[in-house]
Design an enzyme around this catalytic site. Structure first.
Site, PDB file in Angstrom:
ATOM      1  N   HIS A 143       0.797  -1.236   0.000  1.00  0.00           N
ATOM      2  CA  HIS A 143       0.000   0.000   0.000  1.00  0.00           C
ATOM      3  C   HIS A 143       0.829   1.286   0.000  1.00  0.00           C
ATOM      4  O   HIS A 143       0.269   2.366  -0.124  1.00  0.00           O
ATOM      5  CB  HIS A 143      -0.923   0.035   1.217  1.00  0.00           C
ATOM      6  CG  HIS A 143      -0.197   0.348   2.501  1.00  0.00           C
ATOM      7  ND1 HIS A 143       0.472  -0.599   3.224  1.00  0.00           N
ATOM      8  CD2 HIS A 143      -0.020   1.510   3.160  1.00  0.00           C
ATOM      9  CE1 HIS A 143       1.013  -0.043   4.284  1.00  0.00           C
ATOM     10  NE2 HIS A 143       0.746   1.242   4.267  1.00  0.00           N
TER      11      HIS A 143
HETATM   12  C1  UD1 Z   1      -1.709   5.757   5.895  1.00  0.00           C
HETATM   13  C2  UD1 Z   1      -0.361   6.237   6.431  1.00  0.00           C
HETATM   14  C3  UD1 Z   1       0.645   5.085   6.387  1.00  0.00           C
HETATM   15  C4  UD1 Z   1       0.098   3.840   7.055  1.00  0.00           C
HETATM   16  C5  UD1 Z   1      -1.225   3.465   6.417  1.00  0.00           C
HETATM   17  C6  UD1 Z   1      -1.816   2.233   7.047  1.00  0.00           C
HETATM   18  C7  UD1 Z   1       0.069   8.623   5.974  1.00  0.00           C
HETATM   19  C8  UD1 Z   1       0.889   9.561   5.200  1.00  0.00           C
HETATM   20  N1  UD1 Z   1       0.192   7.322   5.645  1.00  0.00           N
HETATM   21  O1  UD1 Z   1      -1.552   5.529   4.486  1.00  0.00           O
HETATM   22  O2  UD1 Z   1       1.803   5.493   7.053  1.00  0.00           O
HETATM   23  O3  UD1 Z   1       1.005   2.768   6.874  1.00  0.00           O
HETATM   24  O4  UD1 Z   1      -2.122   4.583   6.569  1.00  0.00           O
HETATM   25  O5  UD1 Z   1      -2.884   1.770   6.294  1.00  0.00           O
HETATM   26  O6  UD1 Z   1      -0.644   9.031   6.852  1.00  0.00           O
HETATM   27  N2  UD1 Z   1      -8.827   4.856   1.663  1.00  0.00           N
HETATM   28  C9  UD1 Z   1     -10.073   4.264   1.563  1.00  0.00           C
HETATM   29  N3  UD1 Z   1     -10.661   3.862   2.725  1.00  0.00           N
HETATM   30  C10 UD1 Z   1     -10.103   4.039   3.940  1.00  0.00           C
HETATM   31  C11 UD1 Z   1      -8.832   4.656   4.004  1.00  0.00           C
HETATM   32  C12 UD1 Z   1      -8.209   5.052   2.851  1.00  0.00           C
HETATM   33  O7  UD1 Z   1     -10.621   4.079   0.490  1.00  0.00           O
HETATM   34  O8  UD1 Z   1     -10.693   3.657   4.955  1.00  0.00           O
HETATM   35  C13 UD1 Z   1      -8.151   5.298   0.424  1.00  0.00           C
HETATM   36  C14 UD1 Z   1      -8.269   6.769   0.225  1.00  0.00           C
HETATM   37  O9  UD1 Z   1      -9.261   7.083  -0.659  1.00  0.00           O
HETATM   38  C15 UD1 Z   1      -6.914   7.207  -0.285  1.00  0.00           C
HETATM   39  C16 UD1 Z   1      -6.001   6.063   0.009  1.00  0.00           C
HETATM   40  O10 UD1 Z   1      -6.776   5.000   0.550  1.00  0.00           O
HETATM   41  O11 UD1 Z   1      -6.918   7.444  -1.646  1.00  0.00           O
HETATM   42  C17 UD1 Z   1      -4.906   6.430   0.932  1.00  0.00           C
HETATM   43  O12 UD1 Z   1      -5.337   6.917   2.167  1.00  0.00           O
HETATM   44  P1  UD1 Z   1      -4.344   7.832   3.055  1.00  0.00           P
HETATM   45  O13 UD1 Z   1      -5.112   8.547   4.068  1.00  0.00           O
HETATM   46  O14 UD1 Z   1      -3.441   8.600   2.166  1.00  0.00           O
HETATM   47  O15 UD1 Z   1      -3.468   6.857   3.835  1.00  0.00           O
HETATM   48  P2  UD1 Z   1      -2.829   5.434   3.560  1.00  0.00           P
HETATM   49  O16 UD1 Z   1      -2.325   5.203   2.203  1.00  0.00           O
HETATM   50  O17 UD1 Z   1      -3.806   4.442   4.102  1.00  0.00           O
END
Ligand code: UD1
Length: 355
Positions: free
Chosen positions: A209
């Site tokens: 991820h």
């Molecule tokens: C975040 C943390 C990372 C951690 C990870 C665990 C930061 C910079 N990164 O990354 O260190 O290892 O969490 O999972 O804070 N999304 C969904 N549903 C959800 C959550 C996210 O669809 O419940 C999607 C969002 O639309 C987004 C993507 O996942 O496009 C990334 O979400 P983001 O908040 O950037 O964090 P992670 O990649 O999960």
């Protein structure tokens, strides 16, 4: 004696596991009966299987505030959190604010709390992989520079804090994720349904991820090419970030993509897998603790202890290197680097006696 008010700021999946360990210590140990907890959930993770399920499974108190921030660019996501956390902290005026790990929720938490001159403790301080392309690295550095107390999980983290001139605020307590793993590793077996247990056998467990891999389709393709060529199926509970782009990647039937699983299901999968392939920091460490060989799909790792005697290799996204290192079966001794399973208790004792 008046109660000590503690606010946990969490938002992403690994933070629920970490704060859950601290909350369990508060609930189960009479010494901490005078600590009153409040939870702020930023809403960074919001899907049921990324958030709500963790609160119920780990019996974490329901968040008192859910800020509903959700996904956005780094700047906007952090800014919204900052604004909303500040408002709650002004209302609550806690004695301590606990921030966890290295996500954008950590960053927003430390900035909001420290500007209000509230005492902040960073749990999982002192981690670095010296790769400033990772948003997590920036978040760690800021969290450590600004927090009042730095709870370090390992000797190595303590040494890093020392080299950055932060020793005075650093305390070695061990790793709260280790506490959690020790508590749940046998329970997982008992609590998981037999239907789930019988689903997979003789498989590799993988997760993927990190922005470094998901923002670069060639890297992701190289990784899935390796998964497709492995000698046993690869089970991947897929993070929503990766799910969004998976249809642009080619792979074969050796790759079994499933929805994100719960914490206990993940422990069960880890224990029953052959080996692990991941870009998650937490999973690398859990693999090491449970004696599962790991191949890390990143160019570096902040958990350098896990690299001991071939238990973990950092291979980046190079197909041939992934296939070469996953075949290694010569392992040496593994040290105990992550504490004694009572890090949460040590953290709480420390803040109770803090002047
Ligand atoms: C975040 C943390 C990372 C951690 C990870 C665990 C930061 C910079 N990164 O990354 O260190 O290892 O969490 O999972 O804070 N999304 C969904 N549903 C959800 C959550 C996210 O669809 O419940 C999607 C969002 O639309 C987004 C993507 O996942 O496009 C990334 O979400 P983001 O908040 O950037 O964090 P992670 O990649 O999960």
């Amino acid at each position: 004696m008046s109660k000590l008010k503690l606010v946990h700021i969490v938002g992403a999946r690994p933070q629920f596991i970490k704060s859950g360990a601290v909350s369990r210590a508060i609930k189960s140990d009479a010494r901490f009966g005078d600590i009153e907890e409040r939870y702020i959930h930023t809403g960074q993770h919001y899907d049921k299987n990324m958030s709500g399920n963790f609160f119920s499974e780990l019996e974490i108190p329901e968040p008192n505030y859910n800020l509903g921030v959700g996904s956005d660019t780094h700047g906007r996501q952090t800014a919204l959190m900052l604004e909303r956390i500040e408002k709650v902290l002004i209302q609550e005026r806690p004695d301590w604010v606990f921030i966890y790990g290295d996500t954008n929720s950590t960053l927003a938490g430390v900035v909001a709390a420290s500007k209000l001159q509230l005492k902040v403790a960073h749990i999982e301080a002192g981690l670095r992989n010296y790769n400033r392309k990772m948003p997590e690295e920036i978040n760690r550095i800021i969290a450590d520079k600004v927090s009042d107390v730095l709870f370090a999980p390992t000797e190595n983290a303590m040494n890093i804090l020392k080299t950055e001139g932060l020793s005075e605020r650093a305390v070695l307590v061990g790793d709260v994720m280790y506490d959690s793993l020790m508590f749940y590793k046998d329970l997982a077996e008992q609590r998981i349904s037999s239907e789930f247990k019988n689903r997979y056998s003789d498989f590799y467990l993988a997760t993927i991820h990190r922005a470094e891999n998901t923002n670069d389709l060639q890297r992701l393709q190289n990784i899935f090419e390796a998964f497709s060529r492995l000698d046993a199926p690869v089970v991947i509970p897929l993070h929503p970030r990766t799910q969004k782009i998976i249809n642009r990647i080619n792979f074969n039937d050796n790759v079994i993509i499933i929805e994100p699983v719960s914490y206990l299901e993940m422990i069960y999968l880890l224990k029953s897998s052959k080996k692990v392939l991941t870009d998650s920091g937490g999973l690398q460490k859990e693999a090491f603790i449970l004696k599962k060989p790991c191949v890390t799909l990143m160019d570096d790792t902040a958990w350098i202890e896990t690299l001991e005697n071939n238990w973990n290799f950092t291979v980046g996204a190079e197909t041939e290197l992934i296939l070469e290192k996953i075949e290694c079966n010569t392992f040496g001794e593994r040290g105990d680097h992550f504490g004694n399973g009572n890090s949460s208790g040590e953290i709480l004792e420390y803040i109770l006696s803090y002047i």
